[in-house]
Structure formats: structure tokens, C-alpha cells
Design a protein around this motif. Sequence first.
Motif, mmCIF file in Angstrom:
data_model
loop_
_atom_site.group_PDB
_atom_site.id
_atom_site.type_symbol
_atom_site.label_atom_id
_atom_site.label_comp_id
_atom_site.label_asym_id
_atom_site.label_seq_id
_atom_site.Cartn_x
_atom_site.Cartn_y
_atom_site.Cartn_z
ATOM 1 N N GLU A 82 0.830 -1.204 0.000
ATOM 2 C CA GLU A 82 0.000 0.000 0.000
ATOM 3 C C GLU A 82 0.866 1.256 0.000
ATOM 4 O OE1 GLU A 82 -2.858 0.021 3.136
ATOM 5 O OE2 GLU A 82 -3.666 -1.935 2.570
ATOM 6 N N GLU B 162 2.293 1.716 -3.471
ATOM 7 C CA GLU B 162 1.293 2.280 -4.369
ATOM 8 C C GLU B 162 1.128 3.778 -4.127
ATOM 9 O OE1 GLU B 162 -3.481 1.973 -5.173
ATOM 10 O OE2 GLU B 162 -2.436 0.197 -4.411
ATOM 11 N N ARG C 130 1.900 6.732 -6.877
ATOM 12 C CA ARG C 130 0.869 7.697 -7.262
ATOM 13 C C ARG C 130 1.355 9.133 -7.049
ATOM 14 N NH1 ARG C 130 -4.674 6.449 -7.113
ATOM 15 N NH2 ARG C 130 -5.056 4.243 -7.346
ATOM 16 N N LYS D 121 -1.527 5.658 -12.048
ATOM 17 C CA LYS D 121 -2.936 5.522 -11.724
ATOM 18 C C LYS D 121 -3.404 4.112 -12.037
ATOM 19 C CE LYS D 121 -4.461 7.024 -16.207
ATOM 20 N NZ LYS D 121 -5.747 7.192 -16.817
ATOM 21 N N LYS D 122 -4.557 3.779 -11.505
ATOM 22 C CA LYS D 122 -5.169 2.483 -11.792
ATOM 23 C C LYS D 122 -5.929 2.595 -13.104
ATOM 24 C CE LYS D 122 -5.857 1.223 -6.978
ATOM 25 N NZ LYS D 122 -6.831 0.897 -5.946
ATOM 26 N N GLU D 123 -6.302 1.431 -13.657
ATOM 27 C CA GLU D 123 -7.105 1.449 -14.888
ATOM 28 C C GLU D 123 -8.458 2.097 -14.594
ATOM 29 O OE1 GLU D 123 -7.469 -2.202 -17.036
ATOM 30 O OE2 GLU D 123 -5.426 -2.805 -16.489
ATOM 31 N N ASN D 124 -9.002 2.760 -15.594
ATOM 32 C CA ASN D 124 -10.299 3.436 -15.498
ATOM 33 C C ASN D 124 -10.320 4.466 -14.367
ATOM 34 O OD1 ASN D 124 -11.277 1.806 -17.598
ATOM 35 N ND2 ASN D 124 -11.781 0.196 -16.144
ATOM 36 N N GLU D 125 -9.221 5.125 -14.157
ATOM 37 C CA GLU D 125 -9.143 6.136 -13.108
ATOM 38 C C GLU D 125 -8.553 7.405 -13.703
ATOM 39 O OE1 GLU D 125 -7.742 5.806 -8.618
ATOM 40 O OE2 GLU D 125 -6.052 5.744 -9.994
#
Length: 96
Positions: A62, A65, A69, A75-79
Motif C-alpha cells: 500500500e 502504491e 501515485r 494511476k489504476k485502470e479506469n481512473e
Amino acid sequence: MGNKYVLILVIFTVWMVFFDTNSWFIHKELNDEIDKLEGNRAYFKEEIKSDRNQINKLKDSEELERFAREEYLMKKENEEIFIIEFEDSIKTDKDG
């Protein structure tokens, strides 16, 4: 007789202070450089300690990550990410 010894003492003192390869001025310069390097050493020891703490934190997924960021704008997908900069946080030429 006494003047000869005083003259030799004065010449010797002048030689040791100004002209000798181990003169007082050279010792002073070297001591100043040693002090400067010891200051650098203390600074870099603190930086190493800080970096070790950061590395230990990044062992947690965590935390890794969060670091990715914040530092690399990942970023994550679809974000979607929106970067908001305030006037006082933007570096200018005056800031250096």
C-alpha cells in the motif's frame, strides 16, 4: 651573544609559520576542510537514515502504491487523476 639566538628564533618562527610545507596556514586550511567534510558526513548520514526508512516503508504494497501515485503520477485502470496546484506551491525562477 643573545641577539644571535633571538635572530635564529625569529627566522625559525617565520619559516615555520609562512614558508614550511607544514606551515600554520596550511594546517588551518586543512582543518577548515576537515570541519567542512565532517559537516557533510553528518548530513549524508541523516540522508541515509531517511532513505532507509523510506525503503522500509516501500516494502509495504500500500505504501509502494501511494509513493508511485504521488511521485510518478501513476494511476489504476479506469481512473482519472487531476493535479491541483496552488499559486504558492508552483516553483518560479525566483525560487531557484
